[in-house]
Write a protein that holds these residues in place. Sequence first.
Motif, PDB file in Angstrom:
ATOM      1  N   UNK A   1       0.859  -1.184   0.000  1.00 18.47           N
ATOM      2  CA  UNK A   1       0.000   0.000   0.000  1.00 18.47           C
ATOM      3  C   UNK A   1       0.899   1.240   0.000  1.00 18.47           C
ATOM      4  N   UNK A   2       0.774   2.062  -1.010  1.00 19.54           N
ATOM      5  CA  UNK A   2       1.620   3.256  -1.150  1.00 19.54           C
ATOM      6  C   UNK A   2       1.583   4.146   0.086  1.00 19.54           C
ATOM      7  N   UNK A   3       0.441   4.183   0.760  1.00 20.50           N
ATOM      8  CA  UNK A   3       0.277   5.050   1.925  1.00 20.50           C
ATOM      9  C   UNK A   3       0.595   4.362   3.248  1.00 20.50           C
ATOM     10  N   UNK A   4       1.005   3.092   3.188  1.00 15.70           N
ATOM     11  CA  UNK A   4       1.304   2.357   4.416  1.00 15.70           C
ATOM     12  C   UNK A   4       2.486   1.419   4.168  1.00 15.70           C
TER      13      UNK A   4
ATOM     14  N   UNK B   1       8.210   1.405  -2.238  1.00 12.77           N
ATOM     15  CA  UNK B   1       9.304   1.518  -1.281  1.00 12.77           C
ATOM     16  C   UNK B   1       9.906   2.913  -1.262  1.00 12.77           C
ATOM     17  N   UNK B   2      10.521   3.222  -0.117  1.00 17.33           N
ATOM     18  CA  UNK B   2      11.310   4.440   0.074  1.00 17.33           C
ATOM     19  C   UNK B   2      12.679   4.026   0.589  1.00 17.33           C
TER      20      UNK B   2
ATOM     21  N   UNK C   1      10.218  12.588  -5.573  1.00 12.05           N
ATOM     22  CA  UNK C   1       9.573  13.816  -5.087  1.00 12.05           C
ATOM     23  C   UNK C   1       8.599  13.529  -3.955  1.00 12.05           C
ATOM     24  N   UNK C   2       9.015  12.679  -3.022  1.00 17.43           N
ATOM     25  CA  UNK C   2       8.202  12.358  -1.855  1.00 17.43           C
ATOM     26  C   UNK C   2       7.254  11.199  -2.059  1.00 17.43           C
ATOM     27  N   UNK C   3       7.108  10.723  -3.286  1.00 14.70           N
ATOM     28  CA  UNK C   3       6.216   9.600  -3.592  1.00 14.70           C
ATOM     29  C   UNK C   3       7.047   8.316  -3.618  1.00 14.70           C
TER      30      UNK C   3
END
Length: 130
Positions: A72-75, A107-108, A119-121
């Motif tokens: 999940x991109x937001x989690x 992932x980050x 850019x933060x995404x």
Amino acid sequence: MYVLIGISVFLISASSVFLVISKVPNFGILGSTSSDCVPYNVFVSKGEKNFSVDIAWSTRAECIGFVQYGRDRDNLDQVVVDIVNIRKSKSHKVTIEQLLTTEVYYFLVNSQEQAYGNNGVPLEFVMENL
């Protein structure tokens, strides 16, 4: 007496310098900037084991790194640490195992306590496309 005054002046001066340096954005006490820890050359490739992926990156300075990831991109609820270079390094690599081949993963890359993506995404990959 003069020695004691000299030591006191030295300690106060040194403390003031460290206080000022610690308040300057992107500047560490040892002189390295956080921009030296920005990841570059981020590569995602199939790992050696089945259902695994390797994520590798470089930094200009020796930094500590890890990857947050999830479906999940937001989690991004999973973390994998660069255990080969657990200490500060310029070259980093993590392996994520037990992945689903058709699922999208986000992932980050974290370097020196700062998360980096596009850019933060979060960045993304699908194993079957690697």
